[in-house]
Scaffold this motif. Structure first.
Motif, mmCIF file in Angstrom:
data_model
loop_
_atom_site.group_PDB
_atom_site.id
_atom_site.type_symbol
_atom_site.label_atom_id
_atom_site.label_comp_id
_atom_site.label_asym_id
_atom_site.label_seq_id
_atom_site.Cartn_x
_atom_site.Cartn_y
_atom_site.Cartn_z
ATOM 1 N N UNK A 9 47.547 47.561 87.813
ATOM 2 C CA UNK A 9 48.936 47.783 88.218
ATOM 3 C C UNK A 9 49.459 46.624 89.058
ATOM 4 N N UNK A 10 48.621 46.075 89.925
ATOM 5 C CA UNK A 10 49.054 44.918 90.723
ATOM 6 C C UNK A 10 49.375 43.727 89.829
ATOM 7 N N UNK A 11 48.555 43.502 88.817
ATOM 8 C CA UNK A 11 48.802 42.400 87.888
ATOM 9 C C UNK A 11 50.107 42.639 87.124
ATOM 10 N N UNK A 12 50.329 43.871 86.708
ATOM 11 C CA UNK A 12 51.578 44.209 86.019
ATOM 12 C C UNK A 12 52.781 43.975 86.920
ATOM 13 N N UNK A 13 52.666 44.344 88.184
ATOM 14 C CA UNK A 13 53.761 44.128 89.139
ATOM 15 C C UNK A 13 54.052 42.644 89.319
ATOM 16 N N UNK A 14 53.016 41.819 89.321
ATOM 17 C CA UNK A 14 53.221 40.378 89.449
ATOM 18 C C UNK A 14 53.939 39.810 88.227
ATOM 19 N N UNK A 58 49.925 51.855 80.267
ATOM 20 C CA UNK A 58 50.063 51.351 78.896
ATOM 21 C C UNK A 58 51.529 51.309 78.464
ATOM 22 N N UNK A 59 52.293 52.324 78.819
ATOM 23 C CA UNK A 59 53.715 52.342 78.479
ATOM 24 C C UNK A 59 54.469 51.194 79.153
ATOM 25 N N UNK A 60 54.217 50.998 80.437
ATOM 26 C CA UNK A 60 54.878 49.915 81.160
ATOM 27 C C UNK A 60 54.447 48.549 80.639
ATOM 28 N N UNK A 61 53.181 48.416 80.288
ATOM 29 C CA UNK A 61 52.690 47.146 79.753
ATOM 30 C C UNK A 61 53.346 46.835 78.406
ATOM 31 N N UNK A 62 53.542 47.854 77.565
ATOM 32 C CA UNK A 62 54.217 47.630 76.277
ATOM 33 C C UNK A 62 55.662 47.199 76.483
ATOM 34 N N UNK A 63 56.335 47.803 77.454
ATOM 35 C CA UNK A 63 57.720 47.405 77.745
ATOM 36 C C UNK A 63 57.742 45.973 78.266
#
Length: 130
Positions: A9-14, A58-63
């Motif tokens: 999640x931290x990596x996604x936020x970055x 997974x949903x946020x990563x796809x977006x």
């Protein structure tokens, strides 16, 4: 396992972009706040539903990686109103939204003043018949 989820999640936020024109209403900022709230204790946070956490990630990563934009390409870069992407960004910027709110308030004030009854004016007394 919670530590790995937290790091993902931290990596996604970055990676998630921030839109500086939408201060306080930006999806990237909202996502960062939610991650901070969900993982209060950082890597030591115990999740009540790890499967749901994985689905959300997974949903946020796809977006974020534009999976759906590539899968379903648009034929035009306008909406049904004909407004372009840049015009939408300009209209939704925080400064323009505040200006529109002020204009709405001014219009509302004008309408209420025009159609309200004057309460400070007292009706004149009718002369008494003797």
């Amino acid at each position: 396992m919670s530590a790995a989820r937290y790091r993902r999640f931290l990596k996604l936020c970055e990676e998630w972009p921030r839109d500086e024109s939408k201060k306080g209403r930006d999806l990237g900022t909202f996502l960062r706040q939610r991650v901070t709230h969900a993982f209060r204790e950082g890597e030591n946070t115990q999740l009540s539903d790890p499967e749901k956490c994985d689905q959300i990630y997974e949903s946020l990563a796809r977006i974020n990686t534009n999976v759906y934009r590539e899968r379903f390409p648009r034929t035009r870069d306008t909406s049904f109103t004909g407004v372009t992407v840049e015009e939408c960004r300009m209209l939704l910027a925080t400064g323009n939204m505040q200006q529109m709110d002020e204009e709405k308030e001014g219009l509302w004030k004008t309408l209420t003043e025009r159609f309200s009854t004057k309460q400070d004016v007292t009706p004149e007394k009718a002369p008494e018949n003797k």
